[in-house]
Write a protein that holds these residues in place. Structure first.
Motif, PDB file in Angstrom:
ATOM      1  N   LYS A   1       0.831  -1.199   0.000  1.00  0.00           N
ATOM      2  CA  LYS A   1       0.000   0.000   0.000  1.00  0.00           C
ATOM      3  C   LYS A   1       0.878   1.267   0.000  1.00  0.00           C
ATOM      4  CE  LYS A   1      -3.052  -0.434   3.276  1.00  0.00           C
ATOM      5  NZ  LYS A   1      -4.095  -0.214   4.301  1.00  0.00           N
ATOM      6  N   ARG A   2       1.897   1.250   0.856  1.00  0.00           N
ATOM      7  CA  ARG A   2       2.801   2.403   0.919  1.00  0.00           C
ATOM      8  C   ARG A   2       3.548   2.610  -0.401  1.00  0.00           C
ATOM      9  NH1 ARG A   2       5.668   2.697   6.857  1.00  0.00           N
ATOM     10  NH2 ARG A   2       3.737   2.827   8.053  1.00  0.00           N
ATOM     11  N   ARG A   3       4.011   1.512  -0.971  1.00  0.00           N
ATOM     12  CA  ARG A   3       4.722   1.607  -2.255  1.00  0.00           C
ATOM     13  C   ARG A   3       3.798   2.160  -3.343  1.00  0.00           C
ATOM     14  NH1 ARG A   3       8.414   3.220  -2.715  1.00  0.00           N
ATOM     15  NH2 ARG A   3       8.656   2.517  -4.839  1.00  0.00           N
ATOM     16  N   GLU A   4       2.572   1.699  -3.364  1.00  0.00           N
ATOM     17  CA  GLU A   4       1.616   2.171  -4.365  1.00  0.00           C
ATOM     18  C   GLU A   4       1.335   3.665  -4.179  1.00  0.00           C
ATOM     19  OE1 GLU A   4      -0.584   2.362  -7.648  1.00  0.00           O
ATOM     20  OE2 GLU A   4       0.643   0.650  -7.033  1.00  0.00           O
ATOM     21  N   ARG A   5       1.123   4.079  -2.913  1.00  0.00           N
ATOM     22  CA  ARG A   5       0.892   5.508  -2.648  1.00  0.00           C
ATOM     23  C   ARG A   5       2.104   6.331  -3.056  1.00  0.00           C
ATOM     24  NH1 ARG A   5      -1.432   5.116   3.247  1.00  0.00           N
ATOM     25  NH2 ARG A   5       0.798   5.167   3.569  1.00  0.00           N
ATOM     26  N   ASN A   6       3.287   5.811  -2.775  1.00  0.00           N
ATOM     27  CA  ASN A   6       4.513   6.512  -3.162  1.00  0.00           C
ATOM     28  C   ASN A   6       4.624   6.604  -4.682  1.00  0.00           C
ATOM     29  OD1 ASN A   6       7.697   6.205  -3.853  1.00  0.00           O
ATOM     30  ND2 ASN A   6       7.300   7.628  -2.161  1.00  0.00           N
ATOM     31  N   ASN A   7       4.331   5.523  -5.359  1.00  0.00           N
ATOM     32  CA  ASN A   7       4.409   5.535  -6.828  1.00  0.00           C
ATOM     33  C   ASN A   7       3.430   6.543  -7.423  1.00  0.00           C
ATOM     34  OD1 ASN A   7       6.385   3.578  -6.798  1.00  0.00           O
ATOM     35  ND2 ASN A   7       4.976   1.892  -7.176  1.00  0.00           N
ATOM     36  N   VAL A   8       2.226   6.603  -6.863  1.00  0.00           N
ATOM     37  CA  VAL A   8       1.235   7.578  -7.335  1.00  0.00           C
ATOM     38  C   VAL A   8       1.741   8.996  -7.083  1.00  0.00           C
ATOM     39  CG1 VAL A   8      -1.085   8.476  -6.905  1.00  0.00           C
ATOM     40  CG2 VAL A   8      -0.729   6.014  -7.091  1.00  0.00           C
ATOM     41  N   ALA A   9       2.291   9.234  -5.898  1.00  0.00           N
ATOM     42  CA  ALA A   9       2.804  10.562  -5.561  1.00  0.00           C
ATOM     43  C   ALA A   9       3.942  10.968  -6.495  1.00  0.00           C
ATOM     44  CB  ALA A   9       3.268  10.594  -4.107  1.00  0.00           C
ATOM     45  N   VAL A  10       4.816  10.012  -6.803  1.00  0.00           N
ATOM     46  CA  VAL A  10       5.938  10.294  -7.703  1.00  0.00           C
ATOM     47  C   VAL A  10       5.422  10.637  -9.094  1.00  0.00           C
ATOM     48  CG1 VAL A  10       7.887   9.218  -8.905  1.00  0.00           C
ATOM     49  CG2 VAL A  10       7.672   9.002  -6.435  1.00  0.00           C
ATOM     50  N   ARG A  11       4.469   9.841  -9.595  1.00  0.00           N
ATOM     51  CA  ARG A  11       3.893  10.125 -10.918  1.00  0.00           C
ATOM     52  C   ARG A  11       3.244  11.507 -10.946  1.00  0.00           C
ATOM     53  NH1 ARG A  11       2.718   4.512 -11.125  1.00  0.00           N
ATOM     54  NH2 ARG A  11       0.709   4.815 -10.108  1.00  0.00           N
ATOM     55  N   LYS A  12       2.510  11.818  -9.896  1.00  0.00           N
ATOM     56  CA  LYS A  12       1.829  13.105  -9.801  1.00  0.00           C
ATOM     57  C   LYS A  12       2.847  14.251  -9.775  1.00  0.00           C
ATOM     58  CE  LYS A  12      -1.510  15.535  -6.888  1.00  0.00           C
ATOM     59  NZ  LYS A  12      -2.299  15.480  -5.667  1.00  0.00           N
ATOM     60  N   SER A  13       3.899  14.087  -8.982  1.00  0.00           N
ATOM     61  CA  SER A  13       4.934  15.116  -8.877  1.00  0.00           C
ATOM     62  C   SER A  13       5.651  15.319 -10.215  1.00  0.00           C
ATOM     63  CB  SER A  13       5.936  14.714  -7.803  1.00  0.00           C
ATOM     64  OG  SER A  13       7.019  15.605  -7.781  1.00  0.00           O
ATOM     65  N   ARG A  14       5.981  14.230 -10.876  1.00  0.00           N
ATOM     66  CA  ARG A  14       6.674  14.341 -12.164  1.00  0.00           C
ATOM     67  C   ARG A  14       5.785  14.972 -13.221  1.00  0.00           C
ATOM     68  NH1 ARG A  14       9.695   8.479 -11.820  1.00  0.00           N
ATOM     69  NH2 ARG A  14      11.291   9.155 -10.333  1.00  0.00           N
ATOM     70  N   GLU A  15       4.505  14.619 -13.210  1.00  0.00           N
ATOM     71  CA  GLU A  15       3.564  15.220 -14.169  1.00  0.00           C
ATOM     72  C   GLU A  15       3.418  16.718 -13.903  1.00  0.00           C
ATOM     73  OE1 GLU A  15       1.303  15.867 -17.328  1.00  0.00           O
ATOM     74  OE2 GLU A  15       2.346  13.983 -16.904  1.00  0.00           O
ATOM     75  N   ALA A  16       3.343  17.094 -12.627  1.00  0.00           N
ATOM     76  CA  ALA A  16       3.253  18.509 -12.281  1.00  0.00           C
ATOM     77  C   ALA A  16       4.507  19.254 -12.746  1.00  0.00           C
ATOM     78  CB  ALA A  16       3.059  18.679 -10.781  1.00  0.00           C
TER      79      ALA A  16
END
Length: 145
Positions: free
Chosen positions: A40-55
């Protein structure tokens, strides 16, 4: 700068940093890579990373678009300045031509009036004053344009 920890190191370290031997300030929970919490933590981190990179990508894209827009606006303003400078030159020349012609007509008019009034002899002093006034006027126009 100390090397980054891998995720495996969380399984083996206790409450302190293994390289410096000092406590970290926060205790990390040991997580098994196969546990649901870890996933769960890894998935949340991956989503956050994708979001940050897209931003970050979007911000860079917006900046490039703004740079392009400002360059176009700058080019248009430079063109406008060029046109206005040409117009200023034409109007200045037109004004100086008119001022010179007006000064000549005024000088002729003074001469004509003096002749009509019977002043056959035009005093050099009055001509000099008229010429000086005309020259001062032209000098002012040329130097202030």
């Amino acid at each position: 700068m100390p090397p980054k920890k891998s995720y495996d190191s969380y399984d083996t370290e206790s409450e302190g940093d293994s390289q410096s031997g000092k406590p970290c300030g926060t205790k990390r929970q040991k997580l098994d890579k196969n546990s649901e919490e870890y996933k769960k933590r890894r998935e949340r981190n991956n989503v956050a990373v994708r979001k940050s990179r897209e931003a970050s990508r979007q911000k860079a894209k917006d900046t490039m678009e703004k740079v392009a827009r400002l360059r176009e606006e700058n080019w248009a303003l430079e063109q406008k300045v060029t046109i206005l400078n040409k117009e200023l030159g034409v109007l200045r020349d037109l004004f100086l031509t008119h001022a010179t012609a007006t000064a000549a007509v005024q000088a002729q008019h003074v001469t004509k009036v003096k002749k009509e009034n019977g002043d056959d002899e035009i005093s050099e002093d009055s001509c000099a004053k008229s010429d000086a006034a005309s020259n001062d006027h032209l000098h002012f126009l040329v130097n202030n344009s």
